[in-house]
Design an enzyme around this catalytic site. Sequence first.
Site, PDB file in Angstrom:
ATOM      1  N   ASP A  81      18.490  26.636  18.900  1.00 57.98           N
ATOM      2  CA  ASP A  81      17.917  26.591  17.312  1.00 57.98           C
ATOM      3  C   ASP A  81      16.472  27.456  17.570  1.00 57.98           C
ATOM      4  OD1 ASP A  81      17.523  25.518  14.811  1.00 57.98           O
ATOM      5  OD2 ASP A  81      16.351  23.723  15.679  1.00 57.98           O
ATOM      6  N   HIS A  82      16.138  28.230  16.300  1.00 60.15           N
ATOM      7  CA  HIS A  82      14.966  28.759  16.422  1.00 60.15           C
ATOM      8  C   HIS A  82      14.438  29.656  17.668  1.00 60.15           C
ATOM      9  CE1 HIS A  82      13.608  27.799  12.457  1.00 60.15           C
ATOM     10  NE2 HIS A  82      14.142  26.395  12.690  1.00 60.15           N
ATOM     11  N   GLY A 184       9.136  19.056  10.133  1.00 59.44           N
ATOM     12  CA  GLY A 184       8.092  17.972  10.184  1.00 59.44           C
ATOM     13  C   GLY A 184       8.072  17.205   9.085  1.00 59.44           C
ATOM     14  N   GLY A 212      14.626  21.513   8.194  1.00 60.36           N
ATOM     15  CA  GLY A 212      13.511  20.450   7.661  1.00 60.36           C
ATOM     16  C   GLY A 212      14.264  19.193   7.192  1.00 60.36           C
ATOM     17  N   GLY A 213      15.472  18.803   7.546  1.00 58.07           N
ATOM     18  CA  GLY A 213      16.256  17.590   7.007  1.00 58.07           C
ATOM     19  C   GLY A 213      15.408  16.245   6.965  1.00 58.07           C
TER      20      GLY A 213
HETATM   21  P1  13P Z   1      12.977  18.338  10.777  1.00 55.53           P
HETATM   22  O1  13P Z   1      12.363  18.345  12.367  1.00 55.53           O
HETATM   23  O2  13P Z   1      11.886  18.413   9.773  1.00 55.53           O
HETATM   24  O3  13P Z   1      13.924  17.330  10.519  1.00 55.53           O
HETATM   25  O4  13P Z   1      13.587  19.964  11.153  1.00 55.53           O
HETATM   26  C1  13P Z   1      14.518  20.199  11.869  1.00 55.53           C
HETATM   27  C2  13P Z   1      14.865  21.549  11.772  1.00 55.53           C
HETATM   28  O5  13P Z   1      14.989  21.925  10.977  1.00 55.53           O
HETATM   29  C3  13P Z   1      15.106  22.155  12.989  1.00 55.53           C
HETATM   30  O6  13P Z   1      15.488  23.359  13.053  1.00 55.53           O
END
Ligand code: 13P
Length: 285
Positions: A81-82, A184, A212-213
Amino acid sequence: MLANLNDVLLPAQKGKYGVGLFNAVNAEMARGVIGAAEQLRSPVIVGTAEIFIKYASLENVADLLVPMARRATVPVVVHYDHGLTFEKCMEALKLGFTSVMYDCSTDSYEENVRKVAELVRIAHALGATVEAELGHVGDNEDSAEGSSDFSDPTKYYTDPAQAQDYVTGTGADALAVSVGTAHGTYKLPPKLDFERIQTIAKRIGTPLVLHGGSGLTDEDFKRAIAAGISKINVFTEINVTGAAAMRKAFDEGKTTMLELMTVQIEAIERLVKEKILLYGSANQV
Ligand code: 13P
């Protein structure tokens, strides 16, 4: 079984449900996430991100997650991820990650297209998939991603017409969109632009990703999936839930590692099961 993003997101897109990415950088997190998916017969995505490498190396995470995914009784994508650099994305692919996100969302549009297209060619030759980001998903203050200027998130929203051009130019398998969420903990409840999700989904066939869930309402998830989201990322809630469960158990007199790790796995499993039921991915395999 080990899967890539296409294996789990194309059926999700067709069936109008979401598949969760739950980052898992240690054995307890991974057991909680994969255990929940197996119990509910759901596909799932696990992984790590470049910003977590300081806690666990890519080798450590690959050694842990790839064999676990292979042995799992449901499809499990091992996703990076990222990814922020080409080198680290390549390292992840060489270590057996079946999917990488190459996040070039802070580059110019042209650079974003050029860099992602190059990685897509390599990843596809290896049977792996690539997620990319257009527009920019911001970071709340306590986010593991660090904080960014989130005072006006609409500045960074994904443009639907540009998204169409972007997926054609890059060949990315999944597209992360900026539609009002941030990584976050939210200070104020986020306001998602569902119409934008719908417009993008109508224009492009590529599965869409919501970052960002953590902190979204049940209603947010349902409406986002109905509008066209196929993958939803959650990490902060896992991070906080596991730690809170351990702290409570410690206060109640459970003081050994064995007791505390069991409590952590169970808490994460409960949380992930809730999300899987909300996303509609239970009993899809
Ligand atoms: P949160 O940490 O806000 O759940 O976001 C997770 C995310 O989007 C990881 O790429």
